[in-house]
Design a protein around this motif. Structure first.
Motif, PDB file in Angstrom:
ATOM      1  N   ALA A   1      -4.545  -2.904   4.000  1.00 32.74           N
ATOM      2  CA  ALA A   1      -4.025  -1.941   3.132  1.00 32.74           C
ATOM      3  C   ALA A   1      -4.031  -0.477   3.930  1.00 32.74           C
ATOM      4  CB  ALA A   1      -4.715  -1.670   1.861  1.00 32.74           C
ATOM      5  N   HIS A   2      -5.192  -0.156   4.537  1.00 32.21           N
ATOM      6  CA  HIS A   2      -5.253   1.156   5.176  1.00 32.21           C
ATOM      7  C   HIS A   2      -4.226   1.301   6.266  1.00 32.21           C
ATOM      8  CE1 HIS A   2      -8.411   3.725   3.903  1.00 32.21           C
ATOM      9  NE2 HIS A   2      -9.189   2.440   3.415  1.00 32.21           N
TER      10      HIS A   2
ATOM     11  N   GLY B   1       4.068   1.484  -1.316  1.00 35.96           N
ATOM     12  CA  GLY B   1       3.042   1.483  -2.270  1.00 35.96           C
ATOM     13  C   GLY B   1       2.873   0.031  -2.798  1.00 35.96           C
ATOM     14  N   ALA B   2       3.956  -0.565  -3.012  1.00 39.70           N
ATOM     15  CA  ALA B   2       3.672  -2.300  -3.457  1.00 39.70           C
ATOM     16  C   ALA B   2       2.768  -3.059  -2.528  1.00 39.70           C
ATOM     17  CB  ALA B   2       5.062  -2.786  -3.648  1.00 39.70           C
ATOM     18  N   MET B   3       2.948  -2.839  -1.349  1.00 41.69           N
ATOM     19  CA  MET B   3       2.333  -3.669  -0.268  1.00 41.69           C
ATOM     20  C   MET B   3       0.909  -3.103  -0.030  1.00 41.69           C
ATOM     21  SD  MET B   3       4.376  -4.114   3.314  1.00 41.69           S
ATOM     22  CE  MET B   3       4.539  -2.411   3.694  1.00 41.69           C
ATOM     23  N   VAL B   4       0.424  -1.972  -0.301  1.00 41.59           N
ATOM     24  CA  VAL B   4      -0.801  -1.474  -0.254  1.00 41.59           C
ATOM     25  C   VAL B   4      -1.445  -2.103  -1.744  1.00 41.59           C
ATOM     26  CG1 VAL B   4      -2.250   0.570  -0.548  1.00 41.59           C
ATOM     27  CG2 VAL B   4      -0.512   0.509   1.050  1.00 41.59           C
ATOM     28  N   LEU B   5      -0.999  -1.685  -2.650  1.00 45.93           N
ATOM     29  CA  LEU B   5      -1.528  -2.463  -3.747  1.00 45.93           C
ATOM     30  C   LEU B   5      -1.746  -3.998  -3.800  1.00 45.93           C
ATOM     31  CD1 LEU B   5       0.379  -0.254  -6.552  1.00 45.93           C
ATOM     32  CD2 LEU B   5      -2.193  -0.065  -5.944  1.00 45.93           C
ATOM     33  N   GLY B   6      -0.644  -4.756  -3.269  1.00 44.55           N
ATOM     34  CA  GLY B   6      -0.642  -6.106  -2.999  1.00 44.55           C
ATOM     35  C   GLY B   6      -1.995  -6.551  -2.058  1.00 44.55           C
ATOM     36  N   PHE B   7      -2.121  -5.938  -1.099  1.00 44.07           N
ATOM     37  CA  PHE B   7      -3.330  -6.082  -0.230  1.00 44.07           C
ATOM     38  C   PHE B   7      -4.683  -5.804  -0.775  1.00 44.07           C
ATOM     39  CE2 PHE B   7      -0.295  -5.459   3.504  1.00 44.07           C
ATOM     40  CZ  PHE B   7      -0.511  -6.653   4.024  1.00 44.07           C
ATOM     41  N   VAL B   8      -4.677  -4.642  -1.509  1.00 43.68           N
ATOM     42  CA  VAL B   8      -6.063  -4.365  -2.304  1.00 43.68           C
ATOM     43  C   VAL B   8      -6.420  -5.528  -3.181  1.00 43.68           C
ATOM     44  CG1 VAL B   8      -7.170  -2.660  -3.834  1.00 43.68           C
ATOM     45  CG2 VAL B   8      -5.633  -1.906  -2.157  1.00 43.68           C
TER      46      VAL B   8
ATOM     47  N   PHE C   1      -0.461 -11.739  -2.617  1.00 40.30           N
ATOM     48  CA  PHE C   1       0.552 -11.588  -1.440  1.00 40.30           C
ATOM     49  C   PHE C   1       2.058 -11.764  -1.994  1.00 40.30           C
ATOM     50  CE2 PHE C   1      -3.525 -12.606   0.465  1.00 40.30           C
ATOM     51  CZ  PHE C   1      -3.521 -11.780   1.574  1.00 40.30           C
ATOM     52  N   GLU C   2       2.216 -12.153  -3.222  1.00 36.49           N
ATOM     53  CA  GLU C   2       3.482 -12.142  -3.649  1.00 36.49           C
ATOM     54  C   GLU C   2       4.010 -10.792  -3.911  1.00 36.49           C
ATOM     55  OE1 GLU C   2       0.898 -12.911  -7.405  1.00 36.49           O
ATOM     56  OE2 GLU C   2       0.997 -13.179  -5.285  1.00 36.49           O
ATOM     57  N   HIS C   3       2.947  -9.783  -4.266  1.00 40.16           N
ATOM     58  CA  HIS C   3       3.495  -8.226  -4.419  1.00 40.16           C
ATOM     59  C   HIS C   3       3.576  -7.489  -2.918  1.00 40.16           C
ATOM     60  CE1 HIS C   3       1.065  -7.958  -8.554  1.00 40.16           C
ATOM     61  NE2 HIS C   3       2.377  -8.868  -8.343  1.00 40.16           N
ATOM     62  N   VAL C   4       2.765  -8.228  -2.057  1.00 40.62           N
ATOM     63  CA  VAL C   4       2.985  -7.641  -0.517  1.00 40.62           C
ATOM     64  C   VAL C   4       4.259  -8.048  -0.361  1.00 40.62           C
ATOM     65  CG1 VAL C   4       2.061  -7.974   1.911  1.00 40.62           C
ATOM     66  CG2 VAL C   4       0.502  -7.854   0.128  1.00 40.62           C
ATOM     67  N   ALA C   5       4.899  -9.367  -0.445  1.00 43.49           N
ATOM     68  CA  ALA C   5       5.959 -10.005   0.008  1.00 43.49           C
ATOM     69  C   ALA C   5       7.125  -8.868  -0.657  1.00 43.49           C
ATOM     70  CB  ALA C   5       6.305 -11.393  -0.377  1.00 43.49           C
TER      71      ALA C   5
END
Length: 472
Positions: free
Chosen positions: A76-77, A125-132, A136-140
């Motif tokens: 995320a960072h 933003g969606a990727m960072v929140l997904g990682f946190v 991983f569906e949000h990351v995708a």
């Protein structure tokens, strides 16, 4: 050279730079500010917000700086710092610089870069929140938005490139780097989907390594191997030297990247080693041309932005060596891999932000003062920023990453991570303060004392902007 030459160069058409022609003399009218100059500045401002968020998070939770490099919070960072900040800065600069270098108008609807802006930052933003949240569906989903934006940029780059007559390495770097950027985002999306819903028996670590190197070497390195030889001669009153080394370095890096990614994803070590060797050779050739170009400059004193760029380039060269050691596995891989990542981020940050400290003043100058040139006295473009703040930023930036490397080197030094987080916050605050001082000219244009720039009151001096040989 007149202080305004560089601003004009950033917004006008170029002919190719030769070894005997000063970079900033190749000027002819034609290409305006993209989005009135607000588009690249919008990318820059949003990028700095991402950078502040990443550093602020590290201050609040410094333990994340000691986590394993594959930890989701570290990812995320990294995505806040790289796609969220450094990539966004490069995209904004590409939209402005590409039509200038290629000598043709941007081949895209006016709204497309703004759509890209929305896709890029909503996706980040969606990727960072997904990682946190380890979703991983949000990351995708976020990665898909980044990939869509990257595809728009790559199509625009190829359309603009094909409309141009320029075919040197600098010109090729735009369509090639943006194509790799789309490939980076696409593989990242596939890795996230495959992690959430396994489809192919591919190692997740191998996919992540391929994804990372497509972004670092495919996009950032390819862009730097071209844009460096346009920007550095321009800002140092130099000339492009060793153009054959520039072309050979670019070709080697592209070839090496293909073999490296192929070797990583198929677990063929010999392919990866061949790719690494060819990639490092490409970096060495580009470094040779860069040092020769820098040695031939007429402006001997390097200002803070160019100095940061040079230091960052040196760190990237060191990162290439450390990365090769990490792949060899002759020392504990986790520690060396973390140091490799830190050197890459430190080097890229110094190069990208250092050059940003040169570009933003001229974008602001062109919008705030360009229309007034020849009618009233205006400040010099180089006076819009605060060099002392840039110098302090670079010192704090290097010190912070030095502490982070020490913290990763030995468990006894892990306490240094918290000090590094606070020092990074200081560095970012200094850089943001410098940028804010520059951007304030858009809100409150200054009118200097006539004596400060007497030459600008005459038509002769206005003509002198375009001819650096006639100025100081």
């Amino acid at each position: 050279m007149a202080d305004h030459d560089h601003a004009i160069v950033l917004t006008r058409t170029h002919v190719p730079v030769s070894a005997s022609t000063p970079a900033s003399t190749s000027v002819s009218p034609g290409v305006p500010l993209v989005g009135g100059g607000l588009l690249p500045l919008a990318f820059v401002v949003a990028a700095l917000v991402s950078l502040i968020a990443s550093v602020g998070w590290a201050v609040v939770a410094p333990d994340v700086l000691a986590y394993h490099h594959l930890h989701p919070h570290v990812a995320a960072h990294v995505h806040l710092w790289l796609p969220g900040c450094l990539l966004a800065v490069c995209i904004g600069v590409i939209y402005q610089m590409m039509p200038v270098v290629l000598g043709v108008a941007l081949r895209a609807p006016v709204s497309l870069p703004w759509i890209h802006l929305v896709l890029h930052f909503s996706g980040t933003g969606a990727m960072v929140l997904g990682f946190v949240g380890a979703r991983f569906e949000h990351v995708a989903l976020g990665g898909s938005a980044l990939a869509a934006g990257a595809l728009l940029l790559a199509i625009t780059a190829w359309r603009t490139f094909l409309r141009s007559d320029r075919r040197d390495t600098i010109a090729w770097s735009f369509p090639v780097s943006t194509t790799w950027l789309f490939a980076t985002a696409a593989i990242g999306v596939f890795a996230a989907v495959n992690r959430r819903w396994p489809m192919l028996p591919v190692s997740p670590v191998a996919l992540l390594q391929a994804h990372a190197h497509l972004g670092l070497a495919g996009f950032f390195l390819s862009l730097l191997q071209g844009a460096t030889f346009q920007l550095v001669p321009m800002f140092t009153m130099g000339t492009l030297r060793r153009p054959r080394c520039v072309a050979a370095g670019f070709a080697c890096a592209q070839t090496g990247l293909v073999f490296l990614v192929g070797g990583l994803t198929t677990a063929h070590t010999w392919l990866a080693w061949f790719g690494i060797a060819t990639l490092v050779a490409g970096v060495a050739l580009s470094a040779t041309a860069f040092l020769a170009t820098l040695a031939g400059r007429r402006r001997r004193r390097l200002d803070p932005g160019v100095r940061a760029f040079v230091v960052g380039a040196a760190l990237l060269g060191l990162a290439a060596v450390v990365g090769s050691i990490a792949f060899a596995g002759s020392v504990p891989v986790s520690d060396v891999t973390s140091m490799y990542g830190l050197l890459v981020v430190a080097g890229l940050s110094a190069t990208v932000l250092g050059m940003l400290g040169k570009i933003v003043p001229f974008l602001v100058w062109m919008r705030a003062y360009g229309p007034r040139v020849g009618r009233i006295p205006v400040p010099a473009a180089t006076s819009l920023g605060e060099p002392r703040l840039q110098t302090l930023w670079l010192a704090a930036h290097l010190a912070a990453f030095g502490l982070l490397v020490a913290a990763r080197a030995h468990d006894a030094f892990r306490f240094l991570a918290e000090a590094a987080a606070w020092l990074l916050l200081v560095a970012v605050a200094l850089f943001v303060a410098d940028t804010a001082c520059t951007l304030d000219h858009l809100r409150r244009p200054r009118t200097p004392q006539p004596a400060a720039s007497p030459a600008l009151t005459s038509p002769t001096a206005t003509h002198a902007h375009l001819h650096p040989d006639s100025s100081r």
